[in-house]
Design a protein around this motif. Structure first.
Motif, PDB file in Angstrom:
ATOM      1  N   ILE A   1       0.840  -1.208   0.000  1.00  0.00           N
ATOM      2  CA  ILE A   1       0.000   0.000   0.000  1.00  0.00           C
ATOM      3  C   ILE A   1       0.873   1.255   0.000  1.00  0.00           C
ATOM      4  N   ILE A   2       1.943   1.256   0.785  1.00  0.00           N
ATOM      5  CA  ILE A   2       2.840   2.424   0.822  1.00  0.00           C
ATOM      6  C   ILE A   2       3.486   2.648  -0.541  1.00  0.00           C
ATOM      7  N   ARG A   3       3.976   1.556  -1.163  1.00  0.00           N
ATOM      8  CA  ARG A   3       4.616   1.696  -2.480  1.00  0.00           C
ATOM      9  C   ARG A   3       3.621   2.195  -3.520  1.00  0.00           C
ATOM     10  N   GLU A   4       2.390   1.728  -3.463  1.00  0.00           N
ATOM     11  CA  GLU A   4       1.403   2.083  -4.480  1.00  0.00           C
ATOM     12  C   GLU A   4       0.784   3.458  -4.231  1.00  0.00           C
ATOM     13  N   MET A   5       0.491   3.779  -2.962  1.00  0.00           N
ATOM     14  CA  MET A   5      -0.231   5.012  -2.634  1.00  0.00           C
ATOM     15  C   MET A   5       0.698   6.154  -2.218  1.00  0.00           C
ATOM     16  N   GLY A   6       1.898   5.795  -1.813  1.00  0.00           N
ATOM     17  CA  GLY A   6       2.817   6.839  -1.361  1.00  0.00           C
ATOM     18  C   GLY A   6       2.534   7.347   0.028  1.00  0.00           C
ATOM     19  N   ALA A   7       1.720   6.606   0.800  1.00  0.00           N
ATOM     20  CA  ALA A   7       1.389   7.021   2.164  1.00  0.00           C
ATOM     21  C   ALA A   7       1.047   5.773   2.971  1.00  0.00           C
TER      22      ALA A   7
ATOM     23  N   ARG B   1      -0.730  -9.697  -4.046  1.00  0.00           N
ATOM     24  CA  ARG B   1       0.372 -10.360  -3.354  1.00  0.00           C
ATOM     25  C   ARG B   1       1.719  -9.844  -3.871  1.00  0.00           C
ATOM     26  N   PRO B   2       2.669  -9.583  -2.991  1.00  0.00           N
ATOM     27  CA  PRO B   2       3.998  -9.134  -3.444  1.00  0.00           C
ATOM     28  C   PRO B   2       4.651 -10.201  -4.325  1.00  0.00           C
ATOM     29  N   GLY B   3       5.193  -9.778  -5.460  1.00  0.00           N
ATOM     30  CA  GLY B   3       5.922 -10.676  -6.344  1.00  0.00           C
ATOM     31  C   GLY B   3       5.059 -11.570  -7.209  1.00  0.00           C
ATOM     32  N   ILE B   4       3.738 -11.471  -7.097  1.00  0.00           N
ATOM     33  CA  ILE B   4       2.875 -12.398  -7.852  1.00  0.00           C
ATOM     34  C   ILE B   4       2.939 -12.117  -9.346  1.00  0.00           C
ATOM     35  N   GLU B   5       3.134 -10.852  -9.726  1.00  0.00           N
ATOM     36  CA  GLU B   5       3.175 -10.513 -11.150  1.00  0.00           C
ATOM     37  C   GLU B   5       4.371 -11.182 -11.832  1.00  0.00           C
TER      38      GLU B   5
ATOM     39  N   LEU C   1      -4.501  -9.079 -13.343  1.00  0.00           N
ATOM     40  CA  LEU C   1      -3.473  -8.505 -12.472  1.00  0.00           C
ATOM     41  C   LEU C   1      -3.536  -6.985 -12.426  1.00  0.00           C
ATOM     42  N   ASP C   2      -4.296  -6.387 -13.336  1.00  0.00           N
ATOM     43  CA  ASP C   2      -4.390  -4.925 -13.408  1.00  0.00           C
ATOM     44  C   ASP C   2      -5.676  -4.483 -12.714  1.00  0.00           C
ATOM     45  N   TYR C   3      -5.571  -3.964 -11.484  1.00  0.00           N
ATOM     46  CA  TYR C   3      -6.754  -3.558 -10.727  1.00  0.00           C
ATOM     47  C   TYR C   3      -7.406  -2.300 -11.294  1.00  0.00           C
ATOM     48  N   HIS C   4      -6.654  -1.522 -12.064  1.00  0.00           N
ATOM     49  CA  HIS C   4      -7.282  -0.395 -12.762  1.00  0.00           C
ATOM     50  C   HIS C   4      -8.357  -0.918 -13.713  1.00  0.00           C
ATOM     51  N   ARG C   5      -8.014  -1.975 -14.454  1.00  0.00           N
ATOM     52  CA  ARG C   5      -8.968  -2.561 -15.386  1.00  0.00           C
ATOM     53  C   ARG C   5     -10.181  -3.144 -14.635  1.00  0.00           C
TER      54      ARG C   5
ATOM     55  N   TRP D   1     -11.657   5.809  -6.694  1.00  0.00           N
ATOM     56  CA  TRP D   1     -10.529   5.916  -7.625  1.00  0.00           C
ATOM     57  C   TRP D   1      -9.306   6.590  -7.020  1.00  0.00           C
ATOM     58  N   ASP D   2      -9.510   7.456  -6.023  1.00  0.00           N
ATOM     59  CA  ASP D   2      -8.350   8.121  -5.418  1.00  0.00           C
ATOM     60  C   ASP D   2      -7.558   7.171  -4.518  1.00  0.00           C
ATOM     61  N   LEU D   3      -8.124   5.986  -4.250  1.00  0.00           N
ATOM     62  CA  LEU D   3      -7.431   4.971  -3.453  1.00  0.00           C
ATOM     63  C   LEU D   3      -7.280   3.676  -4.252  1.00  0.00           C
ATOM     64  N   THR D   4      -7.110   3.815  -5.549  1.00  0.00           N
ATOM     65  CA  THR D   4      -6.981   2.653  -6.431  1.00  0.00           C
ATOM     66  C   THR D   4      -5.772   2.834  -7.344  1.00  0.00           C
ATOM     67  N   THR D   5      -4.964   1.777  -7.436  1.00  0.00           N
ATOM     68  CA  THR D   5      -3.818   1.762  -8.344  1.00  0.00           C
ATOM     69  C   THR D   5      -3.824   0.433  -9.094  1.00  0.00           C
ATOM     70  N   ARG D   6      -2.731   0.161  -9.769  1.00  0.00           N
ATOM     71  CA  ARG D   6      -2.641  -1.093 -10.515  1.00  0.00           C
ATOM     72  C   ARG D   6      -2.652  -2.314  -9.587  1.00  0.00           C
ATOM     73  N   ARG D   7      -2.156  -2.165  -8.344  1.00  0.00           N
ATOM     74  CA  ARG D   7      -2.037  -3.308  -7.431  1.00  0.00           C
ATOM     75  C   ARG D   7      -2.885  -3.186  -6.174  1.00  0.00           C
ATOM     76  N   VAL D   8      -3.621  -2.111  -6.039  1.00  0.00           N
ATOM     77  CA  VAL D   8      -4.521  -1.923  -4.892  1.00  0.00           C
ATOM     78  C   VAL D   8      -5.821  -1.325  -5.416  1.00  0.00           C
ATOM     79  N   ILE D   9      -6.957  -1.882  -4.978  1.00  0.00           N
ATOM     80  CA  ILE D   9      -8.248  -1.323  -5.379  1.00  0.00           C
ATOM     81  C   ILE D   9      -9.130  -1.206  -4.136  1.00  0.00           C
ATOM     82  N   THR D  10      -9.776  -0.063  -4.007  1.00  0.00           N
ATOM     83  CA  THR D  10     -10.681   0.202  -2.892  1.00  0.00           C
ATOM     84  C   THR D  10     -12.087   0.371  -3.447  1.00  0.00           C
TER      85      THR D  10
END
Length: 565
Positions: free
Chosen positions: A118-124, A163-167, A211-215, A240-249
């Motif tokens: 979450i930190i790597r994807e969201m920056g917080a 999951r870390p490293g799953i991609e 694997l793409d949570y944006h999609r 959408w403000d809490l969604t990235t390629r690897r995290v979706i809210t």
């Protein structure tokens, strides 16, 4: 550097194949190692290791062993099994049934790793993004896991974290599968006919999309918009403000899952009505919108009072307008027992390298459909029938798009989910009005007018482009550059046969020359040639004559064995 990278990747591939081989053997599927030539990836010393199947594996059927193997191997292999469970045109029914039971479950990832993602994807950190975050996941699958959380404004949400490293793991497995598919296609004609590489490439596309949570978020938004006019269904909104390629809210939906039948019954729900509404909703997604959630598993559907909630949008299906029309034709022809129309529709749906025999296709469809048309509506499984029809098409070398194979699996799963709540569910009754509506819409003046406009536009483009094409053709003709290509069917086979005949003829001439030459030498009265330096006599004529006789006998035997005499 590239050399070192190549070797490191090669070692990683060997380690991965070794694990696959170990799991196969342990689950009693060691015969597949040789049949699929997986041992070619392994060092020679490793092949001689004594591995044995577990004793319990011998008590299981081969389909059960395959399912357990795929579950043990992880994400990519589970998805492969789920993908193949929808391909009744490729696998026997026992395998389809067993692979449909595949469980996409995995031990949860430690919470520290979840926070790092979450930190790597969201920056917080999590504490700055959510008012509360439940450290115990409510679901844990092979690709990601889901946690409940609360936004600063008090809204309840769910957070899915990859999951870390799953991609990287999935990509490595996909590369291995593609390499194996290409090898098997080169090795056997059967695999080429089955388009094995295309099947694995379709699986790869599907997995990469998942694997793409944006999609996944866009899929949810599209389905939400399509069902917005029907108050019976709920699709969670995406933050959408809490969604990235690897995290979706996403919005949290509270309800009872379809697989909790006793809870639903205790809560006073009318289960047949719930099943009917869910089936109608899915048929509307398929026939009306042409965009549907492709995994109507009981755990992905919730009863929320007067509404049904839909979850998990990583796997969706999409049909073109033409595919929807053909699908409507297909179902009506099934219901009306129109075998000739069914054969024509199947041919229009798929592609074929050669023109199949329509008479043979109709005969096979007739034999197939007699079994279903003789059953009562309660016993008739629409999903199984569609899967069997697609299997028959493939037997006649008619290859249907992967979208339609996915649809067959969705219908089969949807029917099973509906009958879990209502064993007397008759899917035929639910399908007929949707199919009729599709066919009638094709005859409406508005749709006919649109088709006419499209045809006129295409004709205008053709006429506009025609002078330029004719001019280019004339220039090639004047310059003498115009050439024609002719493709003669089975030409390679004919050339190979001619080459074989010529080789045998030359071989026979050489044998005859040796016999004649050695005979003339013998008639000349000379028994042996004396080597100039050593002074040793060598019976060249006798040796040549004996060799020619043996070669002639071999030629005759080969001709007899090849049955070309």
């Amino acid at each position: 550097m590239s050399f070192l990278f190549s070797w490191r990747r090669r070692i990683a591939d060997i380690a991965r194949v070794r694990r696959v081989v170990e799991v196969l053997i342990r689950n009693g599927l060691g015969f597949l190692v040789q049949q699929l030539a997986l041992d070619r990836f392994l060092p020679r010393f490793w092949r001689t290791r004594g591995l044995r199947a577990e004793q319990a594996a011998s008590r299981r059927t081969v389909p059960e062993r395959l399912r357990r193997t795929l579950e043990e191997l992880g994400a990519t292999w589970v998805k492969l099994g789920q993908f193949l469970s929808g391909r009744a045109d490729l696998l026997p029914p026992a395998y389809i049934e067993e692979l449909s039971k595949l469980l996409d479950a995995a031990p949860p990832v430690p919470i520290d790793q979840v926070r790092d993602v979450i930190i790597r994807e969201m920056g917080a950190p999590v504490e700055e993004l959510y008012a509360s975050f439940d450290e115990v996941p409510i679901a844990s699958a092979s690709i990601g896991q889901v946690h409940r959380a609360t936004l600063p404004n008090g809204q309840e949400v769910v957070v899915k974290v990859q999951r870390p490293g799953i991609e990287a793991e999935v990509e490595a497995d996909l590369n291995l599968l593609l390499a194996q598919a290409r090898f098997l296609e080169r090795r056997t004609e059967v695999m080429r006919e089955q388009n094995l590489v295309a099947i694995v490439e379709q699986l790869a596309r599907s997995l990469r999309e998942e694997l793409d949570y944006h999609r996944e978020g866009r899929n949810a938004e599209r389905l939400r918009a399509n069902l917005a006019s029907d108050p019976r269904f709920a699709v969670p909104g995406v933050c959408w403000d809490l969604t990235t390629r690897r995290v979706i809210t996403m919005e949290f939906l509270d309800g009872i899952q379809f697989n909790e039948v006793e809870r639903l019954r205790a809560a006073g729900y009318d289960l047949p009505s719930v099943a009917r509404v869910a089936v109608e909703g899915y048929l509307a997604q398929i026939f009306d919108a042409g965009f549907y959630q492709a995994d109507p598993h009981p755990a992905n559907l919730l009863v929320m009072g007067e509404r049904i909630g839909i979850l998990d949008f990583g796997n969706v299906g999409q049909l073109t307008g033409n595919q929807k029309q053909l699908l409507g034709d297909l179902f009506l022809q099934i219901l009306d027992e129109d075998v000739e129309g069914l054969a024509r529709t199947i041919l229009r749906m798929g592609t074929s390298r050669t023109r199949p025999s329509m008479d043979a296709l109709e005969r096979d469809l007739q034999r197939l459909t007699v079994r279903y048309w003789g059953a009562s509506l309660e016993e008739l499984s629409v999903g199984e029938m569609v899967a069997d029809i697609f299997k028959t098409a493939r037997q006649h070398k008619i290859f249907l798009p992967a979208d339609l194979a996915q649809l067959a699996r969705t219908i089969l799963t949807m029917e099973g989910t509906g009958r879990m709540l209502d064993p007397d569910l008759v899917l035929v009754d639910a399908v007929r009005p949707f199919a009729l509506r599709l066919v009638r819409s094709r005859l409406s003046p508005i749709v006919a007018g649109r088709r006419a406009v499209r045809a006129a536009r295409l004709a205008a483009d053709l006429f506009q482009d025609l002078p330029r094409r004719v001019d280019g053709l004339w220039d090639q003709l004047e310059a003498g550059d115009l050439s024609f290509g002719i493709d003669v069917r089975h030409l390679n086979m004919v050339v190979t046969k001619i080459n074989s005949m010529v080789n045998r003829l030359v071989y026979a001439i050489i044998v005859a020359a040796l016999i004649v030459g050695s005979s003339l030498i013998l008639l000349g009265g000379r028994d042996a040639w004396v080597l100039p330096i050593l002074g040793i006599g060598v019976p060249v004529a006798q040796i040549a004559f004996l060799g020619a006789v043996l070669a002639g006998v071999w030629l005759i035997v080969s001709l007899v064995r090849s049955r070309t005499l």
